[in-house]
Design a protein around this motif. Structure first.
Motif, mmCIF file in Angstrom:
data_model
loop_
_atom_site.group_PDB
_atom_site.id
_atom_site.type_symbol
_atom_site.label_atom_id
_atom_site.label_comp_id
_atom_site.label_asym_id
_atom_site.label_seq_id
_atom_site.Cartn_x
_atom_site.Cartn_y
_atom_site.Cartn_z
ATOM 1 N N GLU A 139 0.808 -1.187 -0.106
ATOM 2 C CA GLU A 139 0.020 -0.074 0.122
ATOM 3 C C GLU A 139 0.863 1.263 -0.094
ATOM 4 O OE1 GLU A 139 -0.370 -2.411 2.503
ATOM 5 O OE2 GLU A 139 -1.962 -3.614 1.362
ATOM 6 N N GLY A 140 0.349 2.297 -0.807
ATOM 7 C CA GLY A 140 1.361 3.373 -0.881
ATOM 8 C C GLY A 140 2.452 3.388 -1.553
ATOM 9 N N LEU A 141 2.914 2.176 -2.300
ATOM 10 C CA LEU A 141 3.954 2.367 -3.194
ATOM 11 C C LEU A 141 3.696 2.780 -4.643
ATOM 12 C CD1 LEU A 141 5.738 -1.118 -2.037
ATOM 13 C CD2 LEU A 141 6.187 1.097 -1.254
ATOM 14 N N THR A 142 4.896 3.229 -5.229
ATOM 15 C CA THR A 142 4.596 3.671 -6.607
ATOM 16 C C THR A 142 5.172 2.439 -7.472
ATOM 17 O OG1 THR A 142 6.648 4.818 -6.670
ATOM 18 C CG2 THR A 142 4.855 6.226 -5.958
ATOM 19 N N ILE A 143 4.762 2.658 -8.636
ATOM 20 C CA ILE A 143 4.929 1.671 -9.442
ATOM 21 C C ILE A 143 6.335 1.794 -10.163
ATOM 22 C CG2 ILE A 143 4.504 0.799 -11.978
ATOM 23 C CD1 ILE A 143 1.515 1.663 -11.631
ATOM 24 N N THR A 144 7.201 0.620 -10.110
ATOM 25 C CA THR A 144 8.623 0.696 -10.450
ATOM 26 C C THR A 144 8.750 -0.441 -11.513
ATOM 27 O OG1 THR A 144 9.149 1.294 -8.071
ATOM 28 C CG2 THR A 144 10.711 0.314 -9.914
ATOM 29 N N GLU B 192 17.088 3.799 -13.315
ATOM 30 C CA GLU B 192 16.477 4.739 -14.286
ATOM 31 C C GLU B 192 17.304 4.670 -15.378
ATOM 32 O OE1 GLU B 192 13.553 6.349 -13.975
ATOM 33 O OE2 GLU B 192 13.633 5.328 -11.954
#
Length: 94
Positions: free
Chosen positions: A47-52, A57
């Motif tokens: 929950e609350g994690l952004t998509i990686t 990068e």
């Protein structure tokens, strides 16, 4: 989730594995470890994690397509079984 010996033998049969009786306990233990790890991953708090998409990068670096004249054609073709017009001649594949 606990896997029974019968379930393991059924899975082995579906995978066309011929397990010896001496291997069954080891395979059962390994399968159980895999399923336990999958259960840990499935229950990880996300929950609350952004998509990686990746771990860093880095991006693809594309070079420009350029036609370059190869100067040593004879050296390139010296091991060719057959050659025609400074190209490898190969049998048709269709």
């Amino acid at each position: 989730m606990q896997v029974s010996k019968e379930e393991l033998l059924h899975i082995a049969n579906l995978a066309s594995l011929n397990l010896e009786e001496s291997e069954v306990d080891k395979y059962l233990e390994n399968l159980q470890e895999i399923l336990n790890f999958a259960n840990i991953v499935n229950n990880a708090p996300v929950e609350g994690l952004t998509i990686t998409i990746g771990a860093n990068e880095a991006k693809n670096r594309f070079r420009k397509d350029e036609i370059k004249k190869f100067k040593e054609i004879e050296a390139l073709l010296q091991n060719a079984e057959e050659k025609e017009q400074n190209m490898f001649k190969i049998p048709k594949v269709l």
